[in-house]
Design an enzyme around this catalytic site. Structure first.
Site, PDB file in Angstrom:
ATOM      1  N   HIS A 199       0.835  -1.206   0.000  1.00  0.00           N
ATOM      2  CA  HIS A 199       0.000   0.000   0.000  1.00  0.00           C
ATOM      3  C   HIS A 199       0.870   1.257   0.000  1.00  0.00           C
ATOM      4  O   HIS A 199       0.568   2.225  -0.685  1.00  0.00           O
ATOM      5  CB  HIS A 199      -0.948   0.006   1.206  1.00  0.00           C
TER       6      HIS A 199
ATOM      7  N   LYS B 256     -10.619  -7.834   7.428  1.00  0.00           N
ATOM      8  CA  LYS B 256     -11.363  -8.022   8.674  1.00  0.00           C
ATOM      9  C   LYS B 256     -11.269  -6.750   9.504  1.00  0.00           C
ATOM     10  O   LYS B 256     -10.309  -5.993   9.383  1.00  0.00           O
ATOM     11  CB  LYS B 256     -10.827  -9.213   9.463  1.00  0.00           C
TER      12      LYS B 256
END
Lengths: 178, 289
Positions: free
Chosen positions: A36, A100
């Protein structure tokens, strides 16, 4: 249960509602913190992600004579990528994130505008995930180490996943808080 | 005399079992909790959790890809003889298990973030050795993924606030963490001691079986009270709502300074992974899971 087969169109994604269950068959791509950082700092993704599905996951894999085998590959905590999330989606054009724990409310709102959903997978369900992987297509940015590298995976009936953030701004993680 | 190779092999076996199986008490509490859920999403999570455990056991595959970091608690009898370095051998076992189980290489330098040698380095694995009487030897292993470890908290509370403040600290920790530490969690609480011993008490609490009552009646009552309050938050499995936010609250206490009330909270994810080895007939054996 909705079956998603990436690449996904904006229409595919805008039809989904928070609380829907989906499975994915086709290509998903893992990315964790370091991938990222690279992409949001301007490096081009080494794999096409337009309409794609990103999986927040650092798999546990074993090197065998036939190549890598993934043993356990459940979702990681998406919140670690929060500061980069919106920029990442803008630059890559992905349509779904699997993880999650969810994303924060502000990001959920931005994702809705961009036409990207957040799909919650059961944390700790590493073996179910690993067994839905049919093939490791590619491992990219291996210099980041096996957990942080980008794994391009072909999966079958991956899930079930819960649509936790939809494009209307519904966010299941916040429902109980209000 | 305890042989180094035998000890190392037992520790490798503890790691293998802890990563691929859960202790029976955890399984019992998971099953019982799953039955209470009413929302379809909460039920689905429990179904997937139980199915994943079956698959992990069947294929000897780690339950979760985050095979975590390791804390070992060793009770070592003063009457035992030892001719090898216990801590170093545990480190060797972790390196060996990393290749053999295998475990994910997750350990890095905190500043450079470069990978440390296979899951070992200064302070990792953490080994706490306690000398005990006789020829007793017991090794307890706690496996923790970063998802839960990141939500551990230390509070230095005002003593006058009393037990209510302990409950508030737990609820604050749980609501801040929400779905991120993979609830339903086990909550280890260390009350008292100091800013270095309270967290260790919280971790030790996580070694206790989930379905046995705390022998200390005051703590047993407080545990129940906090469990009920935690499950009323509605955070539920994976933070998507439900009846079960915590599987259990486990409290340990130590005396502390009259002007302090240290409260440490260590969360453990639903795959509450741990293992135990003991001397059985003079041989060290893995007894759990």
């Amino acid at each position: 249960m909705t079956k998603l087969t990436p690449p996904l169109s904006e229409g595919d994604i805008r039809r989904l509602r928070a609380g829907d269950l989906v499975t994915i068959t086709g290509r998903i791509v893992t990315a964790r913190d370091k991938a990222h950082v690279r992409i949001t700092k301007g490096r081009k993704s080494p794999v096409g992600l337009r309409g794609g599905v990103i999986y927040h996951c650092g798999p546990l894999a074993k090197r065998t004579p036939k190549g890598w085998q993934i043993l356990s590959a459940g979702p990681t905590t998406s919140a670690r990528m929060d500061p980069m999330q919106v920029e990442f989606v803008k630059r890559t054009g992905v349509r779904a994130l699997i993880g999650k724990g969810g994303v924060n409310e502000e990001i959920a709102g931005q994702l809705a505008k961009l036409g990207c959903v957040y799909l919650a997978f059961t944390g700790g369900a590493g073996v179910i995930a690993a067994r839905a992987i049919e093939k490791i297509e590619k491992i990219l940015w291996e210099d980041l180490g096996p957990a942080e590298a980008i794994w391009v995976l072909r999966v079958r009936n991956f899930g079930p996943l819960v649509v936790a953030v939809d494009t209307r701004g519904n966010n299941l993680y916040l429902r109980e808080k209000r | 005399m305890l042989k180094k190779a035998d000890f190392r092999d037992v520790v490798v076996e503890m790691l293998r079992r802890a990563e691929t199986n859960l202790p029976d008490d955890v399984l019992r509490v998971l099953r019982r909790s799953g039955k209470r859920e009413r929302s379809p999403i909460a039920k689905l999570h429990f179904e997937l959790m139980m199915k994943n455990l079956e698959l992990a056991k069947k294929f000897w595959a780690p339950i979760c890809q985050d095979t975590g970091t390791f804390t070992f608690f060793v009770q070592f009898g003063r009457g035992l003889k030892l001719n090898f370095d216990l801590e170093k051998t545990i480190g060797e076992a972790v390196a060996l298990a990393t290749r053999e189980v295998p475990l994910r290489p997750s350990v890095v330098d905190p500043i450079t973030r470069k990978p440390a040698k296979p899951n070992t380095g200064r302070g990792q694995p953490a080994v706490h050795i306690e000398l005990v009487g006789g020829k007793r030897l017991q090794v307890d292993l706690l496996v923790k993924g970063a998802g839960t470890e990141n939500w551990g908290r230390l509070f230095m509370l005002r003593p006058v606030e009393g037990p209510r403040a302990i409950e508030r600290a737990v609820l604050l920790t749980l609501t801040e963490a929400w779905g991120r530490p993979c609830p339903p969690t086990v909550v280890g609480v260390g009350v008292g001691g100091s800013m270095e011993t309270a967290p260790l008490l919280a971790k030790r609490a996580l070694l206790r079986p989930l379905d046995r009552q705390n022998p200390d009646p005051t703590l047993a009552k407080l545990e129940r009270q906090i469990e009920r309050a935690a499950n009323r938050t509605g955070i539920g499995p994976m933070g998507l709502g439900g009846e079960t936010t915590v599987l259990r609250v486990l409290i340990e206490r130590a005396v502390c300074h009259a002007a302090s009330l240290p409260v440490a909270i260590a969360l453990q994810c639903w795959p509450a992974r741990r293992a135990k080895a003991k001397l059985v007939g003079g041989r060290l054996k893995v007894v759990e899971p």
